[in-house]
Design an enzyme around this catalytic site. Sequence first.
Site, short mmCIF file in Angstrom:
data_model
loop_
_atom_site.label_atom_id
_atom_site.label_comp_id
_atom_site.label_asym_id
_atom_site.label_seq_id
_atom_site.Cartn_x
_atom_site.Cartn_y
_atom_site.Cartn_z
N TRP A 21 0.83 -1.21 0.00
CA TRP A 21 0.00 0.00 0.00
C TRP A 21 0.87 1.26 0.00
O TRP A 21 0.39 2.34 0.29
CB TRP A 21 -0.90 0.01 1.23
CG TRP A 21 -2.06 -0.94 1.11
CD1 TRP A 21 -3.33 -0.63 0.78
CD2 TRP A 21 -2.05 -2.35 1.34
NE1 TRP A 21 -4.13 -1.75 0.76
CE2 TRP A 21 -3.36 -2.84 1.11
CE3 TRP A 21 -1.06 -3.27 1.69
CZ2 TRP A 21 -3.71 -4.17 1.23
CZ3 TRP A 21 -1.41 -4.61 1.83
CH2 TRP A 21 -2.72 -5.05 1.59
N CYS A 73 -6.91 -4.97 -1.69
CA CYS A 73 -8.08 -5.78 -1.32
C CYS A 73 -8.88 -6.28 -2.51
O CYS A 73 -9.34 -7.43 -2.52
CB CYS A 73 -8.97 -5.02 -0.36
SG CYS A 73 -9.76 -3.55 -1.04
#
Length: 778
Positions: free
Chosen positions: A332, A368
Amino acid sequence: MPGERLTVRRISDVGRFPGAAPPTRVELSIHKEGEKTTEDTACRRWFRKMCPCCCKCQKSNTYDVTDKVELVNPPTPIPELDGPKPENGDSKEMEGNLSVRSVDLLSSKTGTNRQEHHTDLYHTEELIIRRGQTFQIELELNRPFSADTDKLHLDLRTGPLPQVSKGTHVIIPLVDTLDNKRWGAKIEEQKNNKVKLSVKSTANAAIGLYGLTVTTSPLKNETPNIYTSSKNIIMLFNPWCAEDTVFLDDEEERKEYVLNDTGRIYYGTENQIGARTWNFGQFQEGILEACLFVLEKSDMPPSGRGDPVNVVRVISAMINALDDYGVLIGKWSGNYSDGVSPAAWSGSVEILRKYHSSNGMPVSYGQCWVFSGVTTSVLRCLGIPARSVTNFQSAHDTDVSLTTDVYFDEDMEPIDYLNSDTVWNFHVWNDCWMARPDLPHGHGGWQAVDSTPQETSQGTFRCGPASVTAIRSGQVYLKHDTPFVFAEVNSDKIYWQRNPDGTFSQIHSEKKAVGHSISTKAVGSDQRADITHLYKHQEGSEEERIAVETACRFGSKPDVYSSPMAEDVRVEVRMEGEGPRMGADARLSIVVKNLSSEPRRTTLHCQVAVMYYTGVVKGTIKKEQLPVELLPNEEQTIEWVLPYQQYQNQLVDQAALMLTLSGRVNETKQVLANQTCFRLLTPDLNITPLGEAVVGKEMAAKITFTNPLPRMLNGVLFRVEGLGLQKGHEVDVSGHSTVTLTEHFVPTQPGPRKLVASLDCKQLTQVHGVADIVVLEQ
């Protein structure tokens, strides 16, 4: 994706409740015959597992059991037998002894097996079957088979150490009649030396790759001939089979959640929902092999692969690379120069192929929606109905409080080191469909599973499967990881301020802060379906507040909400006699009792749902609210009625229903809850033998049936068996009328016998009868 944030913390069992112990790991080494092997110590194995990039290309002949899965003639273990073992047409076999010359698995994509098992879309010529369903194979023998002089059986083996006791070595005998509850093979057709077999598998068989052998021998105890098939059989879960726990009773939903190889994944914010098309590609070349490889890489024992709960839990762990070297590395940071940006992926195929072809090197990078897309691909490929689900304003609870907590100091400045809970703009996970025999009735159906590594569950980064029904009602004590998913969709945001003495006081709460616009692709179209109602009651309703407070009492801050001042009201459901009968209004009694010396008031929320026998709820058919006022020490009985008109077209096979009651006592804030399962009783068939039963002499039996419904039953088929009768009789039966059939038959064997009759009708099921008959010698 902008707006998504994740902090990975290696905290054992944070955000989870304990469940079953993790599966036992099995180490296996395979050595090539005649070559030296390098000693493989535990340290060396660990280092190779953790850092295969440093250990790959070693010129050792020792291979980890998780080496690349290839569907090409894996060695099939053969049990030790006394004497010589002629195999595949051994020239030493005795002339006249039955042997197999060839096996045809009838595995063509256009053939009956693949078409009937809904596996014709897979890009391989292997025989791919679904458990609990019959398939055919053809044997070519050296001479015609004779049941009077020959024996024949099949063996299927999966895994490195097949065992009968663990279901990984299946011995399939020849039988006269196939049975849903056990493996069996039946001769369907025999022409000269060729035999066509129908083979029935059980609905709980372990999925995976099986090797097949056929054993033939004379009836006398002589040396058998064993033939090993050059091709293998792949077993998958079966959503089309009612006995399989992944059974999904809707053809359109099966097409969407099992057979559809593309979909939509949602992202953005609740006010600006974006959608991207994702190629799941579960049928493309190499993907089935890659999915089986993922199971192998997990070291999950093959004996555990019959339970979809276990399989889903393992897949959840294996899709992310943390702690088990799984498929995808999450990142991320915004810097993806040494891999592929998560936003650049548009499907799962390249990811799974790359993981398989590199022998398990994790692929860079995922977030995700990528984890979710790959999970959907793997589950659909293995036969488990699945979909990607997006939750907007998704909470991340890090301390099992079941609340999203924000901490301030005395000056209302945020305390950063305590503010570990976060709310993501959106988060994507999965729903998968299955019964949950390990949970109370009513908790089957959609289960939440999340492969994005957020918190550990039993020491491993995984999440689920958690019953969506349990999440909705706040039953966070039910496994697996229900509290974590509950907090994601329905936790309150609680604001705390530090006091001068170091303690904290609650200064504010937001009750509608998380869990908005929960979205998935609609069945049969590219439209967005909002499924928030499946995960939570209407925001702000009494039912939703009860669920939140119920859940929080099992969390790490049970006193966030006021505890009940007393628990002195009881509620239960009673049935009269055997219970409600089919065709009439269903009547139950709700008994509410006040055990205190003070008056009590509450409102009971009642809903009744149709339920499959597996415990999966089909849908709610009636909802109502019942106000209750109780005098001190008073007991009230409320007659609850479900009219026949409300359920007549809603029932499924077993005619089972579940009544759910919930409420809160006004004076004490006590929560009331009760769930009662019941079924609508069906009439029996009455069977009356006529005349004396004697071997070789014709006799008769009278079968009487009364239609309990106020409507016509069309095409009612009566079947009778037990004394040689097989033929069925089809009639129409008008509402509330009685029909009588007389069956004639000739007993062939003396002794006690049972005459069994059943009724087959779409509008009415589970109608049967039995009569005992003693057949005399002539």
